[in-house]
Design an enzyme around this catalytic site. Structure first.
Site, PDB file in Angstrom:
ATOM      1  N   THR A 139      44.910  37.191  61.937  1.00 58.01           N
ATOM      2  CA  THR A 139      44.294  35.867  61.908  1.00 58.01           C
ATOM      3  C   THR A 139      44.503  35.257  60.528  1.00 58.01           C
ATOM      4  OG1 THR A 139      42.664  36.392  63.600  1.00 58.01           O
ATOM      5  CG2 THR A 139      42.140  34.555  62.153  1.00 58.01           C
ATOM      6  N   PHE A 194      43.264  32.552  57.829  1.00 51.69           N
ATOM      7  CA  PHE A 194      42.072  31.795  57.422  1.00 51.69           C
ATOM      8  C   PHE A 194      42.494  30.784  56.363  1.00 51.69           C
ATOM      9  CE2 PHE A 194      38.602  34.411  59.220  1.00 51.69           C
ATOM     10  CZ  PHE A 194      39.320  35.517  59.628  1.00 51.69           C
TER      11      PHE A 194
END
Lengths: 297, 297
Positions: free
Chosen positions: B173, B175
């Site tokens: 992921t 960010f």
């Protein structure tokens, strides 16, 4: 003819399928209900249904990821589209004060995110396979509510506590009609050839039809997407959608999903597709079908 | 310095923030936890935190829609990025056989869709504001399990029943680090000017930095996206991401989110942005920041 949809009865998919059947004089077809989008989609690809009507994109929350991923399956062809107006309702057997649990499909929960945060900040949110499945479950306890259609309220004996609760009043979902490649169960007839001229009349004919494709461009090739889009721009072909979706191999590696005006049987489009095939690292043409626009606006 | 993250403790956002703090010699900063992504994001824009670290994109499930929408807020600036490896675990106080309810953030449930369908077809799925919130709730009953990080297991006294349960082993992921415009709390220093020449050395310098923007192109302008991408292609600027997101006004009307290599303080990039400004119906430059790549691969 058997048409697969996300079930149980009372789903927006059922409404979309019925609308599409009416528009195509196929009202005698039998609906078959599936527990999730994947099952409904694969039923068509594997010949368990003749067609399936599948949600692909919502005007508030965007694309349905699982549908985009499924379109990469071998043998999946798009043969139509239909747009349905979405008016989410809060349904329950009990009163608003008693609600402790709210159930719906994740897309519907996301479309009502602000409503839920403002009005039910402490409610437990449960994900279900469909909005109508949520309505069926909400019939069990008075402390439960579902976000679903008015049809679902009627079907499962729930009260409509609030109507039109999504974060924006205007809310439409686009559904695609999917079939197995080579099944020939339903072949749209209106995608007639528009001629190779880039003139107003050809563009008008072309705009009644849509073609969808998936292209893969290897990562780190500067300008490769630009080159691909050039194949459309140079021919005056109008794109109606472009969307990226992770390849799931690594972060930053994408498939591109492109919808554009015109039919793949049209000489100008054929030529553009040849050009794209040479430029992309993978190309899958998903099909050509009548562009219906906002068919239930 | 106060850094906002999606909480409670044990979230992947906390892991991302700590990693970013370590890399930027900001280990003395204080973390502040928020109940959902919107609250954590707006805290930075409204000056309640100095920075907030917010999930934007996952390699399996794609973009985080709410984050893309929030980036259109006035005064939101991106000042950094960090990538975290995601290894979802199934956590519970009880045994796998007892599990009746599985809780997690909708993105995590989607990343484990196949796992859930194969192994827990009858479990009730509950959406929570974060994976760590799911872990905290799952500590209440033995029949509940959460999909969350190993840190969350430790923090909330749960057993790790299964590790790495997402549908693809590789799962990352990305960010972003967000601050309020003009706050100047953290200004990345490495985005130095690369020179206007389109040569290898300039490209190498440029690739260490990323700029993000949002452009709006009025619907039904054939070739307008192609024209926009031309501003990058003609200057040899490498795009790292392009994504469309509904404007929420009507179906088929989109904002385009584009990330590319180079800093907005760089003459070549400035020139490209001027060009884009003239071509787009709306342009918002979100900021330039060091491109970290897979920082926890």
């Amino acid at each position: 003819m058997i048409i697969g949809v996300l079930g149980p009865g009372g789903s927006y998919s059922e409404r979309a399928a019925k609308l599409w059947m009416r528009k195509n004089d196929l009202e005698g077809a039998e609906l078959r209900y599936f527990e999730d989008i994947e099952d409904a989609f694969l039923a068509a690809v594997r010949g368990k249904t003749d067609l399936s009507v599948i949600p692909i994109e919502n005007s508030i929350e965007g694309s349905v990821g699982v549908t985009l991923d499924l379109l990469r399956e071998d043998g999946a062809v798009i043969t139509g589209e239909v747009v349905v107006k979405i008016e989410h309702c809060l349904l329950s057997k009990g009163s608003p004060e008693a609600i402790r649990v709210i159930l719906s499909h994740p897309q519907a929960l996301a479309q009502c995110r602000h409503f839920l945060k403002m009005n039910f900040p402490h409610a437990e949110l449960r994900s279900t396979g469909s909005t109508s499945h949520a309505a069926r479950l909400a019939g069990e306890f008075e402390e439960m509510a579902a976000i679903a259609s008015p049809e679902a309220a009627e079907k499962y004996g729930l009260k409509v506590l609030l109507s039109n609760i999504q974060d924006r009043k205007e809310n439409h979902t686009r559904f695609i009609v999917v079939r197995a490649e080579g099944s020939g169960k339903y072949s749209p007839s209106c995608c007639k050839e528009a001629g190779t001229e880039v003139d107003k009349e050809s563009a008008r004919i072309r705009s009644r039809c849509k073609t969808s494709l998936i292209a893969y461009l290897a990562k780190d090739r500067p300008g490769s997407l630009y080159g691909l889009l050039g194949a459309f721009a140079e021919r005056g072909i109008n794109l109606t959608k472009i969307e990226s979706r992770p390849s799931k191999r690594e972060l930053g590696d994408y498939y591109f999903y492109i919808d554009f005006e015109g039919s793949a049987s049209d000489a100008l489009i054929k030529d553009a597709l040849e050009d794209i095939k040479a430029k992309a690292d993978m190309l899958k043409v998903l099909g050509s079908y009548p562009a219906l626009g906002n068919s239930e606006a």
